[in-house]
Design a protein around this motif. Structure first.
Motif, PDB file in Angstrom:
ATOM      1  N   LEU A  92       0.834  -1.207   0.000  1.00  0.00           N
ATOM      2  CA  LEU A  92       0.000   0.000   0.000  1.00  0.00           C
ATOM      3  C   LEU A  92       0.866   1.253   0.000  1.00  0.00           C
ATOM      4  O   LEU A  92       0.588   2.208  -0.737  1.00  0.00           O
ATOM      5  CB  LEU A  92      -0.934   0.001   1.212  1.00  0.00           C
ATOM      6  CG  LEU A  92      -1.826   1.235   1.356  1.00  0.00           C
ATOM      7  CD1 LEU A  92      -2.775   1.356   0.169  1.00  0.00           C
ATOM      8  CD2 LEU A  92      -2.592   1.180   2.662  1.00  0.00           C
ATOM      9  N   ALA A  93       1.930   1.246   0.789  1.00  0.00           N
ATOM     10  CA  ALA A  93       2.838   2.391   0.820  1.00  0.00           C
ATOM     11  C   ALA A  93       3.502   2.587  -0.534  1.00  0.00           C
ATOM     12  O   ALA A  93       3.663   3.718  -1.002  1.00  0.00           O
ATOM     13  CB  ALA A  93       3.893   2.197   1.909  1.00  0.00           C
ATOM     14  N   ALA A  96       0.956   4.051  -3.004  1.00  0.00           N
ATOM     15  CA  ALA A  96       0.595   5.431  -2.673  1.00  0.00           C
ATOM     16  C   ALA A  96       1.741   6.408  -2.905  1.00  0.00           C
ATOM     17  O   ALA A  96       1.501   7.571  -3.228  1.00  0.00           O
ATOM     18  CB  ALA A  96       0.136   5.511  -1.218  1.00  0.00           C
ATOM     19  N   THR A  97       2.984   5.984  -2.739  1.00  0.00           N
ATOM     20  CA  THR A  97       4.091   6.936  -2.781  1.00  0.00           C
ATOM     21  C   THR A  97       4.971   6.852  -4.024  1.00  0.00           C
ATOM     22  O   THR A  97       5.629   7.833  -4.355  1.00  0.00           O
ATOM     23  CB  THR A  97       4.995   6.781  -1.546  1.00  0.00           C
ATOM     24  OG1 THR A  97       5.482   5.440  -1.486  1.00  0.00           O
ATOM     25  CG2 THR A  97       4.243   7.116  -0.270  1.00  0.00           C
TER      26      THR A  97
END
Length: 124
Positions: A92-93, A96-97
Motif C-alpha cells: 500500500l505504501a 501510494a508513494t
C-alpha cells in the motif's frame, strides 16, 4: 499536540496545492502574462527566467527527495526504508508513494517545454 499535527498537514497541503497551481502556469497563458486582476503585475509579461529558475531548482529538489524511494522499496543501494508490519502495508505504501517519484522529472520536462516555447523572448 493534535492541533499542531493538523496545522502541519493543512499547511503542507496548501503548500503542495500552491506549487501544483504554479506548475500549471508553465503550460497556461497566465504563465506568460500575469492576469489583469492581479495588483502591481497584472497585465505585464512574466520574465521567462522568473519561472524557469525556480521550476528547475524545484524539480531537482523533488528528484533528490523522491527518487531514492524505489531503491528503498527494492532494498538496493542501502537506502533505508521504514519497516512495515506486513507485506500488505508495504505494498500500500508503494502504490501510494511511488507516483511521487515522477513529480520531479515531469516538472523538469514541463519546465523545458516552457523554456523552448519562450526561448526567443528577451530576458528581463
Amino acid at each position: 499536540m493534535a492541533l499542531v499535527v493538523i496545522l502541519y498537514v493543512f499547511g503542507l497541503s496548501l503548500l503542495s496545492e500552491g506549487l501544483a497551481f504554479l506548475t500549471f502556469g508553465l503550460v497556461a497563458r497566465w504563465g506568460e502574462v500575469a492576469p489583469s486582476w492581479l495588483p502591481v503585475i497584472g497585465g505585464n509579461r512574466i520574465p521567462p527566467l522568473a519561472a524557469i529558475v525556480p521550476a528547475t531548482l524545484g524539480s531537482l529538489a523533488l528528484i533528490a527527495l523522491w527518487d531514492p524511494l524505489p531503491l528503498a522499496f527494492l532494498h538496493i543501494g542501502g537506502v533505508p526504508l521504514v519497516e512495515y508490519s506486513n507485506g500488505w502495508w508495504k505494498a500500500l505504501a508503494a502504490v501510494a508513494t511511488l507516483p511521487l517519484t515522477l513529480w520531479g522529472p515531469l516538472l523538469l520536462a514541463v519546465t523545458y517545454a516552457y523554456y523552448t516555447r519562450r526561448r526567443g523572448e528577451t530576458v528581463a
